[in-house]
Design a protein around this motif. Structure first.
Motif: not given
Length: 390
Positions: A64-82
């Motif tokens: 929820d409110e994913i727009h509040r994630f920083t770029r670092v947090q979003q980058d940390a999420l990316l590998p497991d989504v990929e």
């Protein structure tokens, strides 16, 4: 495929995420971007891998409110989504193309939610009153028509806000002698709070776009509304003033040459007196531009000329137009043959100002530009006749 659910509060983003989780029978984990950090993301990723190994279930992560994630947090999420370890559902009140990193948004389907319509809010209120398990169906509640329509109008398409107002009013109103809770207009007025004005980066661009298009479309009422929204949200008044000045030239132009003076005067007034009084000249200028006759002929003309330059249509300055004010210019033939227009009847004389014929400015028949069109047509015809005679 991951999802980004984007839209205003109370439009059903979270409800849809939970519904998807229920129907998909996936391992469901929910995080709130306000409180979650990189460590939480890594913990969820590890849990997802273990769950897949043990039960074969994939993990659906709702943020929820994913727009509040920083770029670092979003980058940390990316590998497991990929890798497919996590299927992401993110809920955002901000435009994901501004708030979400491209690598994440490009791997997600983006669905935009709109504010609920008044009939939808009305239906939700009536269902809440009738629902015995999750609503107030077990209580004797009478919601007056006036109270219902007040909540509907003031909720701004936000179902959560409407339901909160209903709950607050029902729980804070004492039953009458017959045990019936009468939720009337005064109760509704006390229950619903003033809606906070959402004005993020997305709203900034959308609202100024609506403001400009309202002036261009000759709707002064819409222009005033969007300007009021910007002022209330704390937008820089000089930014608003600059847009009015640009519209006065781009969209009104020579159809009403006074528009640029009104707009520029408003800019200077705001610069000198500040706010809140600056809203007055801003309103005057915006309504003047909105109501003025429209022509973008001068704007279209400069765009066409610049396009010629950019595409390489470069013409040398004719000798008779070159600067002849310096010593030795005559020896180079500078200015030779130039005809000074004020020495001729009508302050006009036929001579070429471009080596090759071009027509960039095409006046319309709107407002003052009609007179310009007629004069220019006469001059252009005169040039053609003179050319034939030569």
């Amino acid at each position: 495929m991951s999802l980004i659910l984007y839209g205003p509060p109370g439009a059903g983003k979270t409800a849809l995420a939970h519904l998807i989780a229920e129907r998909s029978q996936a391992h469901f984990i929910a995080l709130n971007a306000v409180t979650a950090g990189v460590a939480d993301i890594r913990r969820v990723a590890q849990e997802a891998v273990e769950e897949r190994a043990q039960s074969g279930k994939r993990t659906l992560l709702f943020i929820d409110e994913i727009h509040r994630f920083t770029r670092v947090q979003q980058d940390a999420l990316l590998p497991d989504v990929e890798r497919g370890n996590i299927t992401l559902i993110g809920a955002s009140t901000q435009n994901p193309f501004f708030a979400i990193i491209p690598a994440l948004s490009s791997r997600s389907q983006i669905f935009e939610f709109k504010p609920l319509k008044e009939e939808d809010i009305r239906s939700i209120l009536l269902r809440a009153l009738a629902d015995r398990e999750r609503g107030f169906g077990a209580l004797a509640v009478t919601l007056t028509d006036e109270a219902r329509e007040f909540i509907v109008a003031r909720s701004g398409g936000d179902a959560r806000r409407a339901l909160n107002a209903l709950e607050l009013g029902v729980l804070s109103t004492k039953p009458g002698p017959d045990g019936v809770i009468v939720y009337d207009l005064p109760a509704a007025e006390e229950s619903i709070q003033k809606k906070a004005l959402v004005y993020d980066e997305d709203e900034h661009y959308d609202t100024i776009s609506a403001f400009i298009k309202s002036m261009r479309g000759s709707d002064p009422d819409a222009a005033l509304y969007w300007m009021a929204k910007m002022i209330t949200a704390g937008e820089d008044p000089l930014f608003i003033a600059r847009r009015i000045v640009i519209a006065a030239s781009e969209d009104v132009g020579n159809a009403d040459p006074r528009a640029i003076f009104v707009a520029t005067a408003a800019y200077q007034a705001v610069e000198r007196i500040g706010m809140p009084e600056g809203a007055i000249p801003l309103a005057q200028a915006a309504t003047y531009v909105a109501c003025a006759p429209k022509s973008n002929a001068s704007y279209a003309g400069i765009k066409a000329a610049m396009k010629d330059i950019e595409e390489g249509a470069l013409m040398p300055v004719p000798d008779h137009l070159k600067d002849a004010s310096y010593k030795g210019a005559a020896r180079l033939g500078r200015g030779k043959g130039y005809k000074y227009p004020h020495d001729f009847p009508g302050h006009y004389v036929q001579q070429e100002y471009l080596p090759q014929k071009r027509v960039y400015y095409r006046p319309t028949e709107q407002g003052e530009e009609k007179r310009i069109r007629e004069r220019l047509a006469g001059l252009r015809n005169y040039r053609q006749e003179e050319t034939k005679n030569d």
